[in-house]
Design a protein around this motif. Structure first.
Motif, short mmCIF file in Angstrom:
data_model
loop_
_atom_site.label_atom_id
_atom_site.label_comp_id
_atom_site.label_asym_id
_atom_site.label_seq_id
_atom_site.Cartn_x
_atom_site.Cartn_y
_atom_site.Cartn_z
N PHE A 118 0.83 -1.22 0.00
CA PHE A 118 0.00 0.00 0.00
C PHE A 118 0.86 1.26 0.00
CE2 PHE A 118 -1.77 3.51 2.41
CZ PHE A 118 -2.86 3.82 1.62
N ASN A 119 1.88 1.30 0.86
CA ASN A 119 2.72 2.51 0.96
C ASN A 119 3.40 2.83 -0.38
OD1 ASN A 119 2.15 3.09 3.63
ND2 ASN A 119 3.75 1.73 4.40
N ALA A 120 3.85 1.77 -1.06
CA ALA A 120 4.49 1.98 -2.37
C ALA A 120 3.44 2.45 -3.38
CB ALA A 120 5.14 0.68 -2.84
N TRP A 121 2.26 1.81 -3.35
CA TRP A 121 1.18 2.20 -4.27
C TRP A 121 0.75 3.64 -4.02
CZ3 TRP A 121 -3.86 3.64 -2.89
CH2 TRP A 121 -4.75 3.84 -3.96
N PHE A 122 0.63 4.02 -2.75
CA PHE A 122 0.15 5.36 -2.39
C PHE A 122 1.05 6.45 -2.96
CE2 PHE A 122 -0.28 9.03 0.47
CZ PHE A 122 -1.65 9.23 0.39
N SER A 123 2.37 6.31 -2.76
CA SER A 123 3.27 7.37 -3.24
C SER A 123 3.59 7.26 -4.73
CB SER A 123 4.54 7.45 -2.40
OG SER A 123 5.08 6.18 -2.23
N ASP A 124 3.71 6.02 -5.24
CA ASP A 124 4.11 5.87 -6.65
C ASP A 124 2.94 5.91 -7.62
OD1 ASP A 124 6.59 5.60 -5.60
OD2 ASP A 124 6.71 3.41 -5.83
N HIS A 125 1.75 5.53 -7.17
CA HIS A 125 0.60 5.51 -8.08
C HIS A 125 -0.46 6.55 -7.72
CE1 HIS A 125 1.51 1.72 -10.33
NE2 HIS A 125 2.34 1.60 -9.31
N PHE A 126 -1.02 6.39 -6.51
CA PHE A 126 -2.18 7.20 -6.13
C PHE A 126 -1.89 8.71 -6.17
CE2 PHE A 126 -5.08 9.12 -2.98
CZ PHE A 126 -6.27 8.83 -3.61
N LEU A 127 -0.78 9.12 -5.57
CA LEU A 127 -0.46 10.55 -5.53
C LEU A 127 -0.10 11.10 -6.91
CD1 LEU A 127 1.54 11.04 -2.20
CD2 LEU A 127 -0.84 11.57 -2.65
N ARG A 128 0.14 10.17 -7.86
CA ARG A 128 0.45 10.61 -9.23
C ARG A 128 -0.75 10.45 -10.15
NH1 ARG A 128 6.66 8.34 -9.61
NH2 ARG A 128 7.28 9.34 -7.66
N GLY A 129 -1.92 10.29 -9.54
CA GLY A 129 -3.15 10.26 -10.33
C GLY A 129 -3.57 8.90 -10.86
N ARG A 130 -2.80 7.86 -10.53
CA ARG A 130 -3.19 6.51 -10.99
C ARG A 130 -3.93 5.82 -9.84
NH1 ARG A 130 2.17 6.71 -13.17
NH2 ARG A 130 2.95 5.36 -11.52
N THR A 131 -5.26 5.76 -9.96
CA THR A 131 -6.08 5.34 -8.82
C THR A 131 -6.44 3.86 -8.81
OG1 THR A 131 -8.04 6.06 -10.00
CG2 THR A 131 -7.08 7.64 -8.44
N ASN A 132 -6.02 3.10 -9.81
CA ASN A 132 -6.33 1.67 -9.82
C ASN A 132 -5.57 0.97 -8.69
OD1 ASN A 132 -6.58 -1.06 -10.33
ND2 ASN A 132 -6.38 -0.84 -12.55
N ASP A 133 -6.34 0.43 -7.73
CA ASP A 133 -5.68 -0.16 -6.55
C ASP A 133 -5.68 -1.69 -6.56
OD1 ASP A 133 -8.37 -0.44 -6.20
OD2 ASP A 133 -8.43 0.23 -4.12
N SER A 134 -5.85 -2.27 -7.76
CA SER A 134 -5.94 -3.73 -7.83
C SER A 134 -4.61 -4.42 -7.50
CB SER A 134 -6.42 -4.16 -9.21
OG SER A 134 -5.54 -3.68 -10.19
N ILE A 135 -3.52 -3.66 -7.57
CA ILE A 135 -2.19 -4.25 -7.36
C ILE A 135 -2.04 -4.87 -5.95
CG2 ILE A 135 -1.06 -2.05 -6.71
CD1 ILE A 135 1.38 -3.03 -8.38
#
Lengths: 224, 85
Positions: free
Chosen positions: B19-36
């Motif tokens: 989650f922490n990696a997804w939050f900073s590398d994806h979510f905060l950059r506008g990529r909201t797909n959280d299936s990873i």
């Protein structure tokens, strides 16, 4: 009911603070928080919604224990929303354990500082309501003081986590640099050995060629 | 950070790292797909549900606030229309 509010400025961009907020626990400043569990999490219209169960150990003064009971582990529900578009992170916490007598509602808002977007403003609010026990006012005062005290520790904790994350990034960059340096060195070594081997081979080939007595390639070709 | 269930702590750590990696590398950059991280979350949540039951904590009580908030956003009449259509 007692209402307590406070504001604090972090000299870090909102993205850094939001990232650190997820990694706030464990930290040496809030040893009372012993667990956080994600109960529900989903992205709705680009906003991240999370529901967590926060477990913490509370110690009450002896006189209060007689009224509330000596609660060991307390549980709280935390509902948060993170909106990366307007850079808002809001966390609302309500306690679950003392619902009968005490209600503590706490809200934390992390937003970019209105005057300087490279900084983050934390707005904190807590309401404490004690009902159905004697000394309501004392109890509310005691809990409000505790919240105020914990808020200071919480900010120190956030700085501690941010520093830790920055160190990790530094370590990562350093190790990446080291890998690159090693790779370059190995490649240089490899090129050098390869060049050396090629030189050796050509030297040897040349020598063997020269050593071969009376070889007449041209004449062989013409015979074909 | 520990989980409420000791048995869930490893699963929690694995999920939190994801989650922490997804939050900073994806979510905060506008990529909201959280299936990873979804498979890790599923296993971890299954473990917490069990642990909460053992400690007499109501999973749905912690969960309902979030669902309640969503319901509040849609007036009941609108919600009915939506479910009928």
């Amino acid at each position: 009911m007692k209402i307590w509010t406070s504001e604090h400025i972090f000299n870090h961009p909102w993205e850094t603070v939001a990232t650190a907020a997820w990694r706030k626990y464990p930290n040496p400043h809030n040893p009372a928080v012993i667990g956080t569990d994600v109960i529900e999490r989903k992205v709705v219209d680009g906003v991240l919604h999370t529901q967590r169960l926060v477990s913490s150990v509370w110690y009450f003064p002896k006189w209060a224990q007689a009224l509330i009971g000596s609660a060991k582990v307390c549980y709280a529900a935390e509902h948060s929303e993170v909106n990366p578009h307007n850079r808002h992170m809001i966390l609302k916490t309500i306690n679950l354990t003392f619902c009968r007598h005490i209600a503590v509602n706490e809200t934390l808002k992390y937003i970019p500082h209105p005057a300087d977007p490279s900084k983050t403003l934390l707005k904190q609010e807590a309401t404490v309501t004690v009902q159905g026990v004697p000394l309501t006012n004392y109890m509310e005062d005691m809990l409000t003081k505790r919240i105020s005290n914990n808020a200071g520790k919480g900010r120190q904790a956030m700085e501690w986590v941010i520093n830790k994350i920055n160190e990790e990034v530094k370590d990562f960059t350093e190790s990446a640099d080291e890998i690159l340096h090693h790779t370059k060195k190995s490649l240089d070594d490899l090129t050098f050995s390869a060049k050396k081997s090629m030189d050796d081979i050509s030297q040897k080939a040349k020598r063997s060629w020269e050593d071969m007595p009376h070889l007449k390639i041209n004449s062989n070709f013409s015979e074909c | 950070m520990n989980s409420i269930g000791e048995a869930c702590t490893d699963l929690k750590k694995e999920y939190d790292d994801c989650f922490n990696a997804w939050f900073s590398d994806h979510f905060l950059r506008g990529r909201t797909n959280d299936s990873i991280c979804a498979p890790l979350l599923k296993v971890y949540q299954h473990c917490i549900k069990k642990a909460m039951k053992e400690q007499n904590l109501d999973y749905d009580e912690v969960r309902k606030d979030l669902l309640g908030t969503e319901k509040e956003k849609i007036p009941p009449v609108e919600a009915n229309k939506k479910s009928k259509s």
